[in-house]
Write an enzyme that holds these catalytic residues in place. Structure first.
Site, PDB file in Angstrom:
ATOM      1  N   GLU A 189       3.559   9.787   7.824  1.00 57.33           N
ATOM      2  CA  GLU A 189       2.427  10.618   7.381  1.00 57.33           C
ATOM      3  C   GLU A 189       1.824  11.388   8.550  1.00 57.33           C
ATOM      4  N   LEU A 228      10.320  14.834   1.913  1.00 58.58           N
ATOM      5  CA  LEU A 228       9.966  15.960   2.789  1.00 58.58           C
ATOM      6  C   LEU A 228      10.784  15.891   4.080  1.00 58.58           C
ATOM      7  N   GLY A 286      -1.774 -17.577  19.934  1.00 58.71           N
ATOM      8  CA  GLY A 286      -0.802 -18.178  20.853  1.00 58.71           C
ATOM      9  C   GLY A 286       0.607 -18.074  20.281  1.00 58.71           C
ATOM     10  N   GLY A 287       1.415 -19.118  20.494  1.00 61.32           N
ATOM     11  CA  GLY A 287       2.801 -19.110  20.012  1.00 61.32           C
ATOM     12  C   GLY A 287       2.867 -18.996  18.498  1.00 61.32           C
ATOM     13  N   ILE A 304      12.973   7.965   3.260  1.00 59.43           N
ATOM     14  CA  ILE A 304      12.203   8.183   2.042  1.00 59.43           C
ATOM     15  C   ILE A 304      11.853   6.844   1.380  1.00 59.43           C
ATOM     16  N   GLY A 327      11.272  16.235  11.184  1.00 55.19           N
ATOM     17  CA  GLY A 327      10.301  15.168  10.946  1.00 55.19           C
ATOM     18  C   GLY A 327       8.890  15.716  11.090  1.00 55.19           C
ATOM     19  N   ARG A 381       0.844  -1.218   0.000  1.00 54.93           N
ATOM     20  CA  ARG A 381       0.000   0.000   0.000  1.00 54.93           C
ATOM     21  C   ARG A 381       0.871   1.257   0.000  1.00 54.93           C
TER      22      ARG A 381
HETATM   23  P1  TGC Z   1       0.911  25.367   9.495  1.00 50.96           P
HETATM   24  O1  TGC Z   1       1.354  26.774   9.724  1.00 50.96           O
HETATM   25  O2  TGC Z   1      -0.189  24.815  10.319  1.00 50.96           O
HETATM   26  O3  TGC Z   1       0.506  25.169   7.945  1.00 50.96           O
HETATM   27  C1  TGC Z   1       1.297  25.677   6.886  1.00 50.96           C
HETATM   28  C2  TGC Z   1       0.389  25.822   5.671  1.00 50.96           C
HETATM   29  O4  TGC Z   1      -0.084  24.546   5.261  1.00 50.96           O
HETATM   30  C3  TGC Z   1      -1.539  24.486   5.309  1.00 50.96           C
HETATM   31  N1  TGC Z   1      -1.897  23.137   5.764  1.00 50.96           N
HETATM   32  C4  TGC Z   1      -2.409  22.200   4.953  1.00 50.96           C
HETATM   33  N2  TGC Z   1      -2.763  22.252   3.663  1.00 50.96           N
HETATM   34  C5  TGC Z   1      -3.258  21.123   3.116  1.00 50.96           C
HETATM   35  N3  TGC Z   1      -3.411  19.976   3.798  1.00 50.96           N
HETATM   36  C6  TGC Z   1      -3.046  19.881   5.087  1.00 50.96           C
HETATM   37  N4  TGC Z   1      -3.162  18.734   5.744  1.00 50.96           N
HETATM   38  C7  TGC Z   1      -2.529  21.043   5.727  1.00 50.96           C
HETATM   39  N5  TGC Z   1      -2.077  21.314   6.977  1.00 50.96           N
HETATM   40  C8  TGC Z   1      -1.706  22.594   6.983  1.00 50.96           C
HETATM   41  C9  TGC Z   1      -1.918  25.571   6.284  1.00 50.96           C
HETATM   42  O5  TGC Z   1      -3.228  26.030   6.054  1.00 50.96           O
HETATM   43  C10 TGC Z   1      -0.872  26.641   5.966  1.00 50.96           C
HETATM   44  O6  TGC Z   1      -1.254  27.251   4.748  1.00 50.96           O
HETATM   45  P2  TGC Z   1      -0.906  28.817   4.483  1.00 50.96           P
HETATM   46  O7  TGC Z   1      -1.573  29.135   3.183  1.00 50.96           O
HETATM   47  O8  TGC Z   1      -1.466  29.574   5.671  1.00 50.96           O
HETATM   48  O9  TGC Z   1       0.595  28.916   4.425  1.00 50.96           O
HETATM   49  O10 TGC Z   1       2.222  24.454   9.581  1.00 50.96           O
HETATM   50  P3  TGC Z   1       3.133  24.080  10.822  1.00 50.96           P
HETATM   51  O11 TGC Z   1       4.550  24.374  10.435  1.00 50.96           O
HETATM   52  O12 TGC Z   1       2.629  24.722  12.090  1.00 50.96           O
HETATM   53  O13 TGC Z   1       2.956  22.488  10.909  1.00 50.96           O
HETATM   54  C11 TGC Z   1       1.741  21.927  11.215  1.00 50.96           C
HETATM   55  C12 TGC Z   1       1.814  20.370  11.305  1.00 50.96           C
HETATM   56  C13 TGC Z   1       2.629  19.948  12.499  1.00 50.96           C
HETATM   57  C14 TGC Z   1       0.397  19.900  11.502  1.00 50.96           C
HETATM   58  C15 TGC Z   1       2.370  19.773  10.009  1.00 50.96           C
HETATM   59  O14 TGC Z   1       3.578  20.280   9.675  1.00 50.96           O
HETATM   60  C16 TGC Z   1       2.409  18.244   9.976  1.00 50.96           C
HETATM   61  O15 TGC Z   1       1.447  17.683   9.486  1.00 50.96           O
HETATM   62  N6  TGC Z   1       3.491  17.551  10.468  1.00 50.96           N
HETATM   63  C17 TGC Z   1       3.643  16.111  10.249  1.00 50.96           C
HETATM   64  C18 TGC Z   1       4.662  15.884   9.155  1.00 50.96           C
HETATM   65  C19 TGC Z   1       4.307  14.720   8.276  1.00 50.96           C
HETATM   66  O16 TGC Z   1       3.194  14.253   8.216  1.00 50.96           O
HETATM   67  N7  TGC Z   1       5.297  14.259   7.553  1.00 50.96           N
HETATM   68  C20 TGC Z   1       5.070  13.187   6.614  1.00 50.96           C
HETATM   69  C21 TGC Z   1       6.244  13.003   5.675  1.00 50.96           C
HETATM   70  S1  TGC Z   1       5.858  12.082   4.243  1.00 50.96           S
HETATM   71  C22 TGC Z   1       5.623  10.522   4.779  1.00 50.96           C
HETATM   72  O17 TGC Z   1       5.631  10.203   5.912  1.00 50.96           O
HETATM   73  C23 TGC Z   1       5.384   9.548   3.719  1.00 50.96           C
HETATM   74  S2  TGC Z   1       5.264   7.912   4.226  1.00 50.96           S
HETATM   75  C24 TGC Z   1       4.765   7.295   2.761  1.00 50.96           C
HETATM   76  C25 TGC Z   1       4.452   5.883   2.702  1.00 50.96           C
HETATM   77  O18 TGC Z   1       5.392   5.069   2.595  1.00 50.96           O
HETATM   78  O19 TGC Z   1       3.230   5.556   2.678  1.00 50.96           O
HETATM   79  P1  FAD Z   2       9.949  13.239  15.395  1.00 51.01           P
HETATM   80  O1  FAD Z   2       9.264  14.337  14.678  1.00 51.01           O
HETATM   81  O2  FAD Z   2      11.327  13.505  15.905  1.00 51.01           O
HETATM   82  O3  FAD Z   2       9.023  12.769  16.599  1.00 51.01           O
HETATM   83  C1  FAD Z   2       9.503  11.960  17.662  1.00 51.01           C
HETATM   84  C2  FAD Z   2       8.390  11.890  18.717  1.00 51.01           C
HETATM   85  O4  FAD Z   2       8.137  13.217  19.216  1.00 51.01           O
HETATM   86  C3  FAD Z   2       7.053  11.383  18.156  1.00 51.01           C
HETATM   87  O5  FAD Z   2       6.425  10.567  19.099  1.00 51.01           O
HETATM   88  C4  FAD Z   2       6.240  12.654  17.955  1.00 51.01           C
HETATM   89  O6  FAD Z   2       4.832  12.433  18.029  1.00 51.01           O
HETATM   90  C5  FAD Z   2       6.750  13.498  19.121  1.00 51.01           C
HETATM   91  N1  FAD Z   2       6.541  14.925  18.870  1.00 51.01           N
HETATM   92  C6  FAD Z   2       7.123  15.713  17.924  1.00 51.01           C
HETATM   93  N2  FAD Z   2       6.632  16.959  17.989  1.00 51.01           N
HETATM   94  C7  FAD Z   2       5.710  16.968  18.980  1.00 51.01           C
HETATM   95  C8  FAD Z   2       4.835  17.950  19.509  1.00 51.01           C
HETATM   96  N3  FAD Z   2       4.785  19.195  19.019  1.00 51.01           N
HETATM   97  N4  FAD Z   2       4.050  17.598  20.550  1.00 51.01           N
HETATM   98  C9  FAD Z   2       4.059  16.333  21.041  1.00 51.01           C
HETATM   99  N5  FAD Z   2       4.857  15.340  20.573  1.00 51.01           N
HETATM  100  C10 FAD Z   2       5.666  15.672  19.551  1.00 51.01           C
HETATM  101  N6  FAD Z   2       9.009  10.901   5.025  1.00 51.01           N
HETATM  102  C11 FAD Z   2       9.006  11.434   3.756  1.00 51.01           C
HETATM  103  O7  FAD Z   2       9.178  12.628   3.563  1.00 51.01           O
HETATM  104  N7  FAD Z   2       8.824  10.606   2.676  1.00 51.01           N
HETATM  105  C12 FAD Z   2       8.645   9.263   2.794  1.00 51.01           C
HETATM  106  O8  FAD Z   2       8.462   8.564   1.782  1.00 51.01           O
HETATM  107  C13 FAD Z   2       8.670   8.692   4.105  1.00 51.01           C
HETATM  108  N8  FAD Z   2       8.583   7.336   4.258  1.00 51.01           N
HETATM  109  C14 FAD Z   2       8.787   6.788   5.501  1.00 51.01           C
HETATM  110  C15 FAD Z   2       8.925   5.407   5.631  1.00 51.01           C
HETATM  111  C16 FAD Z   2       9.209   4.839   6.879  1.00 51.01           C
HETATM  112  C17 FAD Z   2       9.422   3.356   6.995  1.00 51.01           C
HETATM  113  C18 FAD Z   2       9.303   5.675   8.028  1.00 51.01           C
HETATM  114  C19 FAD Z   2       9.576   5.098   9.399  1.00 51.01           C
HETATM  115  C20 FAD Z   2       9.167   7.034   7.903  1.00 51.01           C
HETATM  116  C21 FAD Z   2       8.931   7.621   6.642  1.00 51.01           C
HETATM  117  N9  FAD Z   2       8.897   9.020   6.487  1.00 51.01           N
HETATM  118  C22 FAD Z   2       8.860   9.564   5.212  1.00 51.01           C
HETATM  119  C23 FAD Z   2       9.158   9.897   7.611  1.00 51.01           C
HETATM  120  C24 FAD Z   2       7.981  10.075   8.571  1.00 51.01           C
HETATM  121  O9  FAD Z   2       7.009  10.909   8.023  1.00 51.01           O
HETATM  122  C25 FAD Z   2       8.541  10.638   9.887  1.00 51.01           C
HETATM  123  O10 FAD Z   2       9.224   9.575  10.524  1.00 51.01           O
HETATM  124  C26 FAD Z   2       7.447  11.209  10.781  1.00 51.01           C
HETATM  125  O11 FAD Z   2       6.871  12.358  10.203  1.00 51.01           O
HETATM  126  C27 FAD Z   2       7.973  11.542  12.182  1.00 51.01           C
HETATM  127  O12 FAD Z   2       9.169  12.261  12.120  1.00 51.01           O
HETATM  128  P2  FAD Z   2      10.433  11.775  13.004  1.00 51.01           P
HETATM  129  O13 FAD Z   2      10.650  10.323  12.733  1.00 51.01           O
HETATM  130  O14 FAD Z   2      11.556  12.712  12.708  1.00 51.01           O
HETATM  131  O15 FAD Z   2       9.967  11.906  14.489  1.00 51.01           O
END
Ligand code: TGC
Ligand code: FAD
Length: 406
Positions: free
Chosen positions: A385, A152, A361-362, A184, A158, A111
């Site tokens: 995500e 990203l 179980g086991g 990534i 993170g 997925r």
């Molecule tokens: P903040 O100031 O709240 O927002 C900045 C701008 O972004 C807009 N926005 C969104 N727009 C679309 N969809 C969303 N979900 C949005 N969330 C926020 C917001 O309106 C604002 O727009 P503008 O026009 O005012 O500039 O941003 P912040 O710096 O305070 O951060 C907020 C926070 C913590 C919620 C956000 O940064 C976050 O979601 N952090 C988590 C990071 C994350 O999810 N990383 C994922 C990396 S990729 C990945 O993990 C792929 S795994 C893939 C796989 O293998 O399946």
């Molecule tokens: P951190 O941000 O350092 O967080 C560590 C802990 O602190 C977490 O428990 C978190 O919840 C907590 N924490 C952080 N901030 C706060 C807060 N404000 N308040 C309370 N608690 C907080 N990223 C990509 O860009 N592209 C990809 O394709 C991708 N694929 C991935 C595949 C795998 C197998 C994995 C493990 C990760 C992948 N990621 C990818 C990265 C993923 O999105 C990050 O691992 C995730 O966003 C968390 O970031 P971090 O690991 O740096 O943890």
């Protein structure tokens, strides 16, 4: 040879029949359209044929079943809701969700491959790219001829991607890219990378990189106990010259990558249900077949409690996903609603996996059953995500109007 030095021709195919059947306690199928059921059933059949027989072997060896990419393209798993002109399937959001459910029923890593390619690589090129960029990249990504990745996260950014330090410096008709991305999915095998970096004004831009660009490398991250059948790596940029034609012209700022994440998180909310259903299905069958104290273990009240709670939680998650899907089809699903569903459904799946493991179980710790693999995978799904706690804070911000991040 795969990245672990094994010959991929020596795949150990399971001879065990995949007896999975879907679970629909509230007759939610009645809410689905014929097209949804066709997509769901076709994806389920593909997973039974292509994924189930090989996945335990690949996960065991921590090898990536790269050959599945072409098949994923053929069944339309890459960009199912994008227009046909670009190779997409023109499906609605519920069909997309059901597809992710069935793929994750096979394995979260499968997925993941579809989520990254469709929602994190094709979607930004479609949504924010020029027509030339769309025509150049999307059809090959849709067919699986090319593999994409999304950069990203960085070693020090993170949960807070706005703190990224990867940067672009203006150099005439190109930018010079420096920095690094971490964790990534598919980076070591990617042909195309969508990377987010800051320009000299500190604004976040999306750029498209291609394999082979000078200064671009993608070392694999090894030693994962989770998503073992998915390839994960870094992206390292050392003075990579990125033509300005490779910048996504129609977005600036964090909302670019975050809107892609909304799309992928939506798919995960459905996907997690698939993993949970597989664990429940296996546990239910085991409870009927395994006898202790002269009766099936499913006859003991404590086993029934586990199974009853599992199907209750799965049913609640199905309802949440279905309603989110109808809102998404109307263009009304908010990022905070998506966060709620991702958070709820992934933890639900992880808890179902843990309970299912106990029922086995086991045997539950072996790869005779899919449960432990799902459980380990879901630990990643809980974190990527957006972590479980980050999604809670997004909901908290939405309901209180107060921002815990700033
Ligand atoms: P903040 O100031 O709240 O927002 C900045 C701008 O972004 C807009 N926005 C969104 N727009 C679309 N969809 C969303 N979900 C949005 N969330 C926020 C917001 O309106 C604002 O727009 P503008 O026009 O005012 O500039 O941003 P912040 O710096 O305070 O951060 C907020 C926070 C913590 C919620 C956000 O940064 C976050 O979601 N952090 C988590 C990071 C994350 O999810 N990383 C994922 C990396 S990729 C990945 O993990 C792929 S795994 C893939 C796989 O293998 O399946
Ligand atoms: P951190 O941000 O350092 O967080 C560590 C802990 O602190 C977490 O428990 C978190 O919840 C907590 N924490 C952080 N901030 C706060 C807060 N404000 N308040 C309370 N608690 C907080 N990223 C990509 O860009 N592209 C990809 O394709 C991708 N694929 C991935 C595949 C795998 C197998 C994995 C493990 C990760 C992948 N990621 C990818 C990265 C993923 O999105 C990050 O691992 C995730 O966003 C968390 O970031 P971090 O690991 O740096 O943890």
């Amino acid at each position: 040879m795969d990245t672990n030095g094994h010959n991929p021709d020596t795949i150990v195919k399971s001879t065990k029949q995949d007896r999975f059947q879907g679970h629909d306690y509230y007759n939610l199928d009645a809410l689905l359209e014929t097209e949804h059921l066709l997509v769901r059933d076709a994806t389920r059949a593909w997973v039974k044929k292509e994924v189930s027989p090989i996945i335990e072997d690949y996960a065991n060896r921590a090898a990536n079943p790269r050959h599945l990419v072409k098949g994923l393209g053929e069944i339309g798993a890459f960009g199912p809701s994008l227009p046909a002109k670009y190779g997409g399937g023109g499906m609605d959001e519920i069909a997309y969700g059901l597809m992710m459910q069935e793929l994750e029923r096979g394995d979260s890593g499968v997925r993941s491959a579809a989520s990254v390619q469709g929602s994190l690589v094709m979607y930004p090129i479609y949504k924010f790219g020029s027509e030339e960029q769309r025509m150049k990249y999307l059809p090959k990504l849709a067919s699986g001829e090319h593999i994409g990745c999304f950069g990203l996260t960085e070693p020090n950014s993170g949960s807070d991607p706005g703190s990224m330090i990867t940067n672009l410096k203006d150099d005439g008709d190109a930018y010079i890219l420096n920095g690094a991305k971490m964790w990534i999915t598919n980076s070591p095998i990617a042909d195309v990378c969508v990377v987010w970096a800051k320009n000299e004004e500190g604004r976040i831009l999306g750029v498209i990189l291609e394999k082979g660009m000078k200064g671009l490398s993608a070392p694999e991250i090894k030693g994962k106990w989770s998503l073992r059948a998915s390839c994960t790596g870094e992206l390292v940029f050392e003075d990579v010259r990125v033509p300005k034609a490779n910048v996504l012209p129609n977005v600036q700022g964090l909302k670019g990558p975050l809107s892609c994440l909304s799309k992928a998180r939506y798919g995960i909310a459905w996907g997690a249900i698939g993993a949970a259903m597989d664990c429940y299905d296996s546990a239910l069958r085991y409870s009927q077949e395994r006898t202790q104290f002269g009766k099936p273990i499913g006859q003991f009240q404590l086993t029934q409690k586990k199974l009853a709670e599992m199907i209750t939680e799965i049913t609640k998650a199905q309802l949440l996903a279905w309603r989110l899907g109808t809102l998404a089809n109307e263009g009304k699903a908010t990022p905070a609603q998506i966060s709620m569903a991702k958070r709820n459904n992934v933890l639900m799946a992880l808890e179902v996996a843990r309970e299912a493991r106990q029922i086995h179980g086991g045997m539950g710790i072996t790869n005779e059953y899919p449960v432990m693999r799902h459980m380990m995978n879901l630990e990643t799904v809980l974190t990527y995500e957006g972590t479980h706690d980050i999604h809670l804070l997004i909901t908290g911000m939405d309901v209180t109007g107060l921002n815990a991040f700033k």
